[in-house]
Enzyme design. Structure first.
Site, PDB file in Angstrom:
ATOM      1  N   ASP A  49      24.261  16.825  13.544  1.00 51.52           N
ATOM      2  CA  ASP A  49      24.089  15.395  13.811  1.00 51.52           C
ATOM      3  C   ASP A  49      25.379  14.794  14.365  1.00 51.52           C
ATOM      4  O   ASP A  49      25.411  13.618  14.744  1.00 51.52           O
ATOM      5  CB  ASP A  49      23.596  14.642  12.558  1.00 51.52           C
ATOM      6  CG  ASP A  49      24.575  14.683  11.414  1.00 51.52           C
ATOM      7  OD1 ASP A  49      25.572  15.447  11.492  1.00 51.52           O
ATOM      8  OD2 ASP A  49      24.367  13.949  10.423  1.00 51.52           O
ATOM      9  N   SER A  50      26.434  15.616  14.477  1.00 49.31           N
ATOM     10  CA  SER A  50      27.624  15.205  15.230  1.00 49.31           C
ATOM     11  C   SER A  50      27.237  14.821  16.655  1.00 49.31           C
ATOM     12  O   SER A  50      28.012  14.154  17.346  1.00 49.31           O
ATOM     13  CB  SER A  50      28.666  16.327  15.250  1.00 49.31           C
ATOM     14  OG  SER A  50      28.079  17.534  15.703  1.00 49.31           O
ATOM     15  N   ASP A  88      20.393  19.946  11.845  1.00 53.29           N
ATOM     16  CA  ASP A  88      20.770  18.996  10.788  1.00 53.29           C
ATOM     17  C   ASP A  88      19.641  18.022  10.476  1.00 53.29           C
ATOM     18  O   ASP A  88      18.994  17.501  11.404  1.00 53.29           O
ATOM     19  CB  ASP A  88      21.965  18.148  11.265  1.00 53.29           C
ATOM     20  CG  ASP A  88      23.268  18.605  10.654  1.00 53.29           C
ATOM     21  OD1 ASP A  88      23.252  19.350   9.655  1.00 53.29           O
ATOM     22  OD2 ASP A  88      24.325  18.200  11.193  1.00 53.29           O
ATOM     23  N   LYS A 118      19.908  21.976   7.862  1.00 55.04           N
ATOM     24  CA  LYS A 118      21.126  21.743   7.073  1.00 55.04           C
ATOM     25  C   LYS A 118      21.072  20.337   6.517  1.00 55.04           C
ATOM     26  O   LYS A 118      20.623  19.413   7.201  1.00 55.04           O
ATOM     27  CB  LYS A 118      22.382  21.939   7.926  1.00 55.04           C
ATOM     28  CG  LYS A 118      23.680  21.587   7.179  1.00 55.04           C
ATOM     29  CD  LYS A 118      24.922  22.095   7.881  1.00 55.04           C
ATOM     30  CE  LYS A 118      25.436  21.219   8.988  1.00 55.04           C
ATOM     31  NZ  LYS A 118      25.772  19.842   8.580  1.00 55.04           N
ATOM     32  N   GLU A 120      23.488  17.509   3.880  1.00 60.71           N
ATOM     33  CA  GLU A 120      24.773  17.246   3.225  1.00 60.71           C
ATOM     34  C   GLU A 120      24.553  16.861   1.771  1.00 60.71           C
ATOM     35  O   GLU A 120      23.539  16.230   1.440  1.00 60.71           O
ATOM     36  CB  GLU A 120      25.499  16.104   3.957  1.00 60.71           C
ATOM     37  CG  GLU A 120      25.853  16.441   5.394  1.00 60.71           C
ATOM     38  CD  GLU A 120      26.639  15.324   6.082  1.00 60.71           C
ATOM     39  OE1 GLU A 120      27.062  14.350   5.415  1.00 60.71           O
ATOM     40  OE2 GLU A 120      26.820  15.440   7.316  1.00 60.71           O
ATOM     41  N   GLU A 187      33.463  21.504   4.717  1.00 65.93           N
ATOM     42  CA  GLU A 187      34.173  20.763   5.781  1.00 65.93           C
ATOM     43  C   GLU A 187      35.372  20.015   5.190  1.00 65.93           C
ATOM     44  O   GLU A 187      35.291  19.446   4.092  1.00 65.93           O
ATOM     45  CB  GLU A 187      33.225  19.771   6.460  1.00 65.93           C
ATOM     46  CG  GLU A 187      33.944  18.943   7.533  1.00 65.93           C
ATOM     47  CD  GLU A 187      33.022  18.139   8.449  1.00 65.93           C
ATOM     48  OE1 GLU A 187      31.794  18.247   8.319  1.00 65.93           O
ATOM     49  OE2 GLU A 187      33.579  17.416   9.298  1.00 65.93           O
TER      50      GLU A 187
HETATM   51  O1  KIV Z   1      27.125  17.809  12.587  1.00 61.59           O
HETATM   52  C1  KIV Z   1      27.864  18.794  12.729  1.00 61.59           C
HETATM   53  O2  KIV Z   1      28.232  19.192  13.841  1.00 61.59           O
HETATM   54  C2  KIV Z   1      28.287  19.485  11.530  1.00 61.59           C
HETATM   55  C3  KIV Z   1      29.398  20.484  11.662  1.00 61.59           C
HETATM   56  C4  KIV Z   1      30.666  19.802  11.939  1.00 61.59           C
HETATM   57  C5  KIV Z   1      29.493  21.377  10.484  1.00 61.59           C
HETATM   58  O3  KIV Z   1      27.793  19.239  10.482  1.00 61.59           O
END
Ligand code: KIV
Length: 276
Positions: A49-50, A88, A118, A120, A187
């Site tokens: 989600d970056s 994510d 994924k 968090e 992270e």
């Molecule tokens: O969103 C993302 O790119 C991430 C990575 C930095 C691990 O969660």
């Protein structure tokens, strides 16, 4: 009757079995062209989600939606064939309840064709991880500096510097590993804490700004390619400066257009070679 093509992608159980073995190399990917280029060289592609910050220029990941993740997840899956693809779950799509998380994760899996999701969080998310895994959804955890909690953490500073915080992160990682996550991103966490977690838990750890002792590493592709501007976090290794090359290419193109050097005869339709 049609038979589905067998995929030669790295599987989630293969990644899970790499604990203490060959380090797992992961890069983020958000688009088809980059996914296609990176795919043969890594074990997994993370549609992080970056992308909210990297692709859309948002100030944080908080405004990223499930629809955005699905659109980019689809592009990455369709352009790759070797690496496992992990997508994510964005902020607000899984924290309410395990049932909400299942509905979001099932949509992501069904609509993108990805291999895992994924999410968090630590001890508070452990029941959700178990709920998803027991229902057929492989989950990667993410502890330490968790960007979706930037407002409660008070910024993007590295974590684990005092005993209380280090203990919290260790408990988080242990809870998510015990809950059934196949791997856990650590992270922005000081090296000794990430190292201790890696030794203590059964899931492979994937570091970003964490420790070389982790079972694998992940970086944001734009950081690796030099596309993220002048700011380079301490934990990033930039392998190429594409940003400068793109700026140079754009300047050269513009100069060619303004001086009538582009298009040249070789770029034209309907003009004979002799005249060109
Ligand atoms: O969103 C993302 O790119 C991430 C990575 C930095 C691990 O969660």
């Amino acid at each position: 009757m049609s038979v589905a093509r067998r995929s030669s992608r790295i599987t989630i159980p293969e990644l899970a079995s790499r604990k203490g073995g060959e380090p797992i190399a992961i890069l983020t990917a958000y688009t088809a062209p980059i996914a296609g280029l990176v795919d043969p060289h890594v074990d997994a592609l993370l549609v992080g989600d970056s992308l909210g910050m990297v692709v859309y220029g948002l100030p944080s990941t908080l405004a990223v939606t499930l629809d955005m993740m699905i659109a980019h997840g689809k592009a990455v899956v369709s352009a790759s064939a070797h690496a496992a693809v992990i997508v994510d779950l964005p902020f607000g799509s899984y924290q309410v309840s395990p049932a909400q998380a299942f509905a979001s994760a099932a949509r992501v899996m069904a609509e993108t064709g990805c291999d895992a999701v994924k999410l968090e969080g630590g001890t508070e998310m452990a029941p959700t991880v178990t709920f998803l895994v027991e229902r057929g959804i492989p989950v990667m955890g993410h502890v330490g500096l968790t960007p979706q909690s930037v407002n409660t953490l008070g910024g993007y500073r590295a974590r684990g510097r005092d005993d209380a915080d280090a203990g919290r992160i260790q408990d988080d990682a242990a809870a998510i590993s015990d809950a059934g996550a196949f791997a856990i991103v650590i992270e922005g966490t000081v090296d000794p804490v990430a190292r201790r977690i890696t030794e203590a838990i059964s899931a492979p750890t994937i570091g970003i700004g964490a420790s070389p002792a982790c079972d694998g590493q992940v970086l944001v592709i734009d950081d690796v390619l030099g596309l993220a501007g002048d700011f380079k976090p301490k934990f990033v290794r930039r392998y190429v400066d594409l940003g400068s090359q793109i700026a140079e290419a754009a300047a050269a193109y513009s100069a060619d257009v303004k001086s009538h050097r582009f298009p040249g005869p070789e770029h034209l339709y309907g003009v004979s070679k002799a005249r060109a």
